[in-house]
Design a protein around this motif. Sequence first.
Motif, short mmCIF file in Angstrom:
data_model
loop_
_atom_site.label_atom_id
_atom_site.label_comp_id
_atom_site.label_asym_id
_atom_site.label_seq_id
_atom_site.Cartn_x
_atom_site.Cartn_y
_atom_site.Cartn_z
N PHE A 66 21.69 0.40 -16.42
CA PHE A 66 21.23 0.45 -17.81
C PHE A 66 19.72 0.63 -17.89
O PHE A 66 18.95 -0.29 -17.64
CB PHE A 66 21.65 -0.77 -18.62
N GLY A 67 19.33 1.83 -18.27
CA GLY A 67 17.91 2.16 -18.37
C GLY A 67 17.28 2.25 -16.99
O GLY A 67 16.41 1.46 -16.65
N THR A 68 17.75 3.21 -16.22
CA THR A 68 17.35 3.28 -14.81
C THR A 68 16.16 4.23 -14.57
O THR A 68 15.94 4.67 -13.44
CB THR A 68 18.54 3.72 -13.94
N GLU A 69 15.38 4.52 -15.61
CA GLU A 69 14.19 5.34 -15.42
C GLU A 69 13.25 4.64 -14.43
O GLU A 69 13.08 3.43 -14.46
CB GLU A 69 13.47 5.56 -16.76
N THR A 70 12.64 5.42 -13.57
CA THR A 70 11.81 4.85 -12.51
C THR A 70 10.35 4.73 -12.93
O THR A 70 9.85 5.52 -13.74
CB THR A 70 11.87 5.69 -11.23
N THR A 71 9.69 3.74 -12.37
CA THR A 71 8.24 3.62 -12.43
C THR A 71 7.72 3.83 -11.01
O THR A 71 8.20 3.20 -10.07
CB THR A 71 7.83 2.23 -12.93
N GLU A 72 6.75 4.72 -10.87
CA GLU A 72 6.18 5.00 -9.55
C GLU A 72 4.76 4.47 -9.48
O GLU A 72 4.00 4.53 -10.45
CB GLU A 72 6.17 6.51 -9.28
N GLY A 73 4.41 3.91 -8.34
CA GLY A 73 3.06 3.39 -8.15
C GLY A 73 2.87 2.93 -6.72
O GLY A 73 3.71 3.17 -5.85
N THR A 74 1.78 2.23 -6.48
CA THR A 74 1.47 1.69 -5.17
C THR A 74 1.90 0.23 -5.12
O THR A 74 1.53 -0.55 -6.00
CB THR A 74 -0.04 1.79 -4.90
N LEU A 75 2.67 -0.11 -4.12
CA LEU A 75 3.15 -1.49 -3.97
C LEU A 75 1.98 -2.38 -3.54
O LEU A 75 1.46 -2.24 -2.44
CB LEU A 75 4.27 -1.56 -2.95
N VAL A 76 1.58 -3.29 -4.43
CA VAL A 76 0.44 -4.17 -4.11
C VAL A 76 0.86 -5.62 -3.96
O VAL A 76 0.06 -6.45 -3.51
CB VAL A 76 -0.68 -4.04 -5.17
N ALA A 77 2.09 -5.96 -4.33
CA ALA A 77 2.61 -7.30 -4.12
C ALA A 77 4.13 -7.25 -4.10
O ALA A 77 4.74 -6.48 -4.85
CB ALA A 77 2.13 -8.27 -5.19
N GLY A 115 0.79 -1.21 0.00
CA GLY A 115 0.00 0.00 0.00
C GLY A 115 0.83 1.27 0.00
O GLY A 115 0.28 2.37 -0.13
N SER A 116 2.16 1.13 0.14
CA SER A 116 3.04 2.29 0.15
C SER A 116 3.27 2.80 -1.28
O SER A 116 3.23 2.05 -2.25
CB SER A 116 4.40 1.92 0.77
N ARG A 117 3.54 4.09 -1.36
CA ARG A 117 3.93 4.68 -2.64
C ARG A 117 5.41 4.40 -2.85
O ARG A 117 6.25 4.70 -1.97
CB ARG A 117 3.67 6.18 -2.63
N VAL A 118 5.78 3.79 -3.97
CA VAL A 118 7.15 3.36 -4.19
C VAL A 118 7.58 3.66 -5.62
O VAL A 118 6.76 3.98 -6.49
CB VAL A 118 7.31 1.84 -3.93
N THR A 119 8.89 3.50 -5.84
CA THR A 119 9.44 3.48 -7.20
C THR A 119 10.22 2.18 -7.37
O THR A 119 10.75 1.61 -6.41
CB THR A 119 10.38 4.65 -7.48
N VAL A 120 10.27 1.71 -8.60
CA VAL A 120 11.11 0.59 -8.99
C VAL A 120 11.92 1.02 -10.20
O VAL A 120 11.39 1.67 -11.11
CB VAL A 120 10.29 -0.68 -9.32
N ALA A 121 13.20 0.68 -10.20
CA ALA A 121 14.07 1.01 -11.33
C ALA A 121 15.12 -0.07 -11.48
O ALA A 121 15.48 -0.75 -10.51
CB ALA A 121 14.74 2.37 -11.12
N ALA A 122 15.62 -0.24 -12.70
CA ALA A 122 16.72 -1.18 -12.93
C ALA A 122 17.96 -0.71 -12.18
O ALA A 122 18.19 0.48 -12.00
CB ALA A 122 17.01 -1.28 -14.42
N GLN A 123 18.77 -1.66 -11.73
CA GLN A 123 20.01 -1.32 -11.03
C GLN A 123 20.98 -0.59 -11.95
O GLN A 123 21.72 0.29 -11.50
CB GLN A 123 20.68 -2.59 -10.50
#
Length: 311
Positions: A266-277, A256-264
Motif C-alpha cells: 500500500f503506497g509503495t512509491e520509493t524514496t531514494e537517498g544515502t543511508l546515514v543511519a 553511505g550507500s545509495r539506497v531506496t526505502v519503500a512500504a511493503q
Amino acid sequence: MTTPILHHYPMSPFAEKARLMLGFKGLAWQSVYIPSVMPKPDVVALTGGYRRTPLLQIGADIYCDTALIATVLEHLQPEPALFPDHLKGIARIVAQWADGDLFWAAMGYTLSPKGAAAMFANQPPEAAQAFAADRSAMSTGMTRLRPGDATSAYRSHLRRLANMLHEQPYLLGEKPCIADFAAYHPLWFSRVVNPAMAGILDATPGVLAWMDRMAAIGRGKPAKLSSTEAIAIAAAAEPAPLPQEAFQDDHGIALGSRVTVAAQSFGTETTEGTLVAATRTHYTLARSDDRAGHLHVHFPRIGYVLKEVKA
C-alpha cells in the motif's frame, strides 16, 4: 524546540491518530493540509517519493509512518507516556494489529460500494472517481478483503475490543497508550467521516463509550501553515544531529550507500537517498531537493523494504 509540523488532510484516519497523539502530549503544532490524492508535489519535495499520510516534519527532518511518529513524539514529550514501561511490548503488538488487520477490515467495510456511495453522495462524480483510482493505484499487488469478508472481520475485531474494555477504561488499563490511538482511528473513520456506516458500532456500546473518551483527549494546539511555508522552513534548517545509536546491518548494505526505502504494501512509491543511519528501529536517508534543501527522511524498519541502488 522547533515546532512539529503535521502534513495531513481532515478525513485521513492515520492523520487522526497523529492529531490525537499530539493532543495527548499537549503539544503545540503546525498544520499543513495536503491533497488526499496525487499529485502531491510539496509532499514529494520533502520525502522524495513516499506519499502516504501523514508526515511529521521537524525542521529538515521528515518522519514517515505514524508508528515512527509516535516514537518521535514520545522523545519530544515523554509524559504522558504512549509506551508505558510495563506495557511496551504488548502495546506495540496491539498497535501493529490495529494499524493492520483492524484498519483494513474497517476500510473494507466503510468504503464498500454502499459506504463509498454514501461518503461521496454530495460531491461531484469525478471526486469519487479520483479517490477510487488513487487508492487502487496505491494498493496494486495487495490482497484486499471483499466487503462481506471485511464486515465479518470488523464485527469480530470490535467484539475483541469490547472484551478488552470490559473492566477497564482503556485497552490496556487505566490510561490510554499507543494501542488505544492505533485502534481508535479506523473506528473514527466509520463513525465520523462516513457516519452512514457507523451502525456496525452499535453492537458494542463499551467501544462507543471508549471512543468518546478518546475523542475527548482533543488535538492539541494546531496553527495553520501553508505547504510553501513548510518547505521554506525545511530549506532554512539543517537536519538534527543523528543520535549515537548502533548501526544494525541486516542487509549487507554499508552506511553511505545509495539506497531506496519503500512500504511493503500500500503506497509503495520509493524514496531514494544515502543511508546515514540504520538503528534497531528505523532507517534514515539523506537527500536533497531544489526547494526543500538538505533533508533527513526517516522510516521505521517494520513494514518497510530497504534496497541498495546498484550502479
